[in-house]
Design a protein around this motif. Structure first.
Motif, mmCIF file in Angstrom:
data_model
loop_
_atom_site.group_PDB
_atom_site.id
_atom_site.type_symbol
_atom_site.label_atom_id
_atom_site.label_comp_id
_atom_site.label_asym_id
_atom_site.label_seq_id
_atom_site.Cartn_x
_atom_site.Cartn_y
_atom_site.Cartn_z
ATOM 1 N N UNK A 1 0.823 -1.211 0.000
ATOM 2 C CA UNK A 1 0.000 0.000 0.000
ATOM 3 C C UNK A 1 0.860 1.266 0.000
ATOM 4 N N UNK A 2 1.971 1.245 0.740
ATOM 5 C CA UNK A 2 2.856 2.414 0.742
ATOM 6 C C UNK A 2 3.554 2.591 -0.603
ATOM 7 N N UNK A 3 3.919 1.489 -1.248
ATOM 8 C CA UNK A 3 4.549 1.587 -2.565
ATOM 9 C C UNK A 3 3.584 2.174 -3.590
ATOM 10 N N UNK A 4 2.349 1.695 -3.587
ATOM 11 C CA UNK A 4 1.365 2.238 -4.520
ATOM 12 C C UNK A 4 1.054 3.696 -4.251
ATOM 13 N N UNK B 1 0.455 4.336 -13.661
ATOM 14 C CA UNK B 1 -0.285 3.138 -14.076
ATOM 15 C C UNK B 1 -0.009 1.955 -13.147
ATOM 16 N N UNK B 2 1.250 1.595 -12.890
ATOM 17 C CA UNK B 2 1.460 0.477 -11.943
ATOM 18 C C UNK B 2 1.069 0.822 -10.515
ATOM 19 N N UNK B 3 1.179 2.119 -10.133
ATOM 20 C CA UNK B 3 0.799 2.482 -8.763
ATOM 21 C C UNK B 3 -0.677 2.289 -8.502
ATOM 22 N N UNK B 4 -1.524 2.805 -9.398
ATOM 23 C CA UNK B 4 -2.970 2.644 -9.227
ATOM 24 C C UNK B 4 -3.367 1.176 -9.394
ATOM 25 N N UNK B 5 -2.734 0.470 -10.347
ATOM 26 C CA UNK B 5 -3.041 -0.953 -10.523
ATOM 27 C C UNK B 5 -2.666 -1.763 -9.291
ATOM 28 N N UNK B 6 -1.545 -1.409 -8.676
ATOM 29 C CA UNK B 6 -1.120 -2.125 -7.471
ATOM 30 C C UNK B 6 -2.097 -1.892 -6.322
ATOM 31 N N UNK B 7 -2.548 -0.642 -6.156
ATOM 32 C CA UNK B 7 -3.504 -0.360 -5.091
ATOM 33 C C UNK B 7 -4.851 -1.035 -5.352
#
Length: 475
Positions: free
Chosen positions: A214-217, A267-273
């Protein structure tokens, strides 16, 4: 076989369309070949993201109430051809005619040269007043001496160029530092810290893997918002001393490179969250990017309401941390968001107070520029609001009643500094309030974490195995 009128009509339409397509094929091929040749010949006309209309919008209002300050262009240094000091003029008038007088004599004796040079010098000295009254250019024109030109040494030239603005070319080894400044790494660290506080305050068992994801995203989403913000504000950042050294302004990175970096983070941040955490947290992350880039950024040049929108943007990260832990939006999450919302007004209003000249040059409508009295009132009001929110925390069963008591001293201190800022409105009081806000927020969140109320579920999960009653065997 008999054909219906509809089938005949459809066949006729199909044949006509086919004929038109066959006729347009050579023309399309010719256009495609010409475009390819044009792009090969002139790479500057390649289709890039600048051709997209929605990215070409400039947030500048044409109304009469818009700030119209512009930066004064830097004057280029003018070389002085003639030294205008009086002693230099006298030196030119004395020295050159004396040499000419000696040169025009036909083999004079040494004693004659000195005897005749004295009257010449005295005569020229008597005309010195008239030479000073005339222009310096006339004096230079009557003499044959080379005009005086200031010769700049290499060290002085290098020092002068270092003080001026110049476009910088970045090396591959410098890209990490450029990316860090493009993402506003300090602001991103603050966002990640508040999200971590929201996750830690949630009344659920702590999951280190979910916490890290969650912190990474959240950090990637913050990098995206900050990068797009700098892309939109690049023409205006060049007018401000605080932002004139940003990578896009200095030319260290191209706008296309910056937007690509933002997409590579967003894109990867929102996808990860969304996929690894839960859809609610992913929605809040995407909403925060939208509010920061499409609402807060253009409003900075249109209305003072940008400060309130920016406060909402800063209040969402702790809510994201809470929803990442619990999967739902609860009153405790809104309370943590309220802490960040109220804290940002004394923090940012005090910061912008000493940057009013910069914001005015950039054309930004901040409270400190257009409504200075409101800027001081709002900072005081929300500083006092932190006391009320701290009292509300135990009422919502987020903390124990110890928290309002132990947080009262720091809340009173920041309220006192906000009151001084409200009464005085000078740079010193604004600076003290700003530096107090830097340590006030982490201290407040740390005190809330020490007084956190744990849920019954987490307390039962923390019981040792021997204390858990075992089921009786069936007879």
């Amino acid at each position: 076989m008999y054909k219906t009128p509809c089938s005949r009509l459809s066949g006729f339409v199909g044949v006509s369309v086919k004929q038109k397509l066959v006729q347009n094929v050579p023309r399309c091929n010719q256009i495609a070949r010409s475009l390819i040749q044009l792009h090969k010949r002139d790479p500057s006309k390649w289709l890039t993201y600048q051709h997209l209309n929605f990215l070409k919008r400039q947030y500048v209002s044409k109304t009469s109430s818009e700030l119209q300050q512009r930066a004064i262009p830097k004057q280029s240094p003018v070389l002085t051809i003639v030294d205008e000091r009086d002693d230099s003029v006298e030196r030119q008038v004395e020295r050159i005619p004396t040499i000419e007088a000696v040169a025009t004599e036909a083999a004079p004796q040494p004693q004659d040269v000195t005897s005749k040079a004295q009257p010449e010098v005295s005569t020229l000295k008597s005309k010195d007043v008239a030479a000073k009254k005339g222009s310096v250019s006339r004096v230079v024109a009557t003499t044959e001496e080379t005009p005086h030109i200031h010769v700049e040494s290499n060290e002085a030239k290098q020092a002068r160029l270092d003080r001026q603005w110049k476009e910088l070319k970045v090396d591959v080894a410098d890209l990490p530092d450029v990316y860090a400044r493009l993402a506003k790494i300090k602001l991103t660290a603050l966002v990640v810290t508040t999200a971590a506080a929201g996750y830690a305050m949630a009344p659920v068992p702590f999951d280190p893997i979910m916490f890290s994801v969650s912190l990474l995203g959240t950090g990637l989403a913050s990098c995206t918002a900050n990068s797009i913000n700098q892309y939109f504000e690049m023409p205006f950042d060049s007018n401000m001393n605080r932002t004139k050294n940003r990578p896009l302004v200095r030319g260290q990175i191209s706008p296309l490179h910056a937007v690509s970096f933002a997409l590579a983070c967003g894109v990867p941040g929102v996808a990860l969250l969304t996929l690894a955490v839960n859809p609610l947290t992913g929605f809040l992350g995407a909403l925060n990017i939208f509010l920061y880039t499409c609402c807060y950024t253009p409003l900075k040049r249109l209305s003072i309401s940008n400060t309130w929108v920016g406060a909402v943007v800063g209040a969402i990260p702790p809510v994201m941390g809470w929803t990442a832990a619990t999967g739902c939006l609860e009153p405790g999450a809104l309370l943590l968001g309220g802490f960040l919302y109220s804290w940002q007004f004394p923090h940012f209003n005090a910061l912008s107070w000493n940057l009013r000249e910069d914001y005015s040059r950039g054309g930004y409508r901040m409270m400190s520029v257009t409504h200075p009295a409101m800027c001081k009132r709002v900072a005081l009001r929300h500083s006092l609001g932190l006391i009320g929110l701290s009292t509300l925390a135990p009422a919502l069963d987020v903390t124990s009643w110890t928290f309002p008591v132990i947080s009262l001293p720091i809340n009173l201190y920041i309220s006192y500094l906000a009151f001084r800022f409200y009464r005085r409105g000078d740079r010193s009081s604004a600076r003290k309030l700003f530096f107090c806000s830097l340590w006030h927020l982490p201290m407040l969140l740390l005190l809330a974490l020490t007084c956190k109320n744990y849920s019954r579920k987490q307390e039962d999960g923390a019981l040792p195995p021997a204390a858990i009653p075992l089921p009786l065997p069936a007879n």
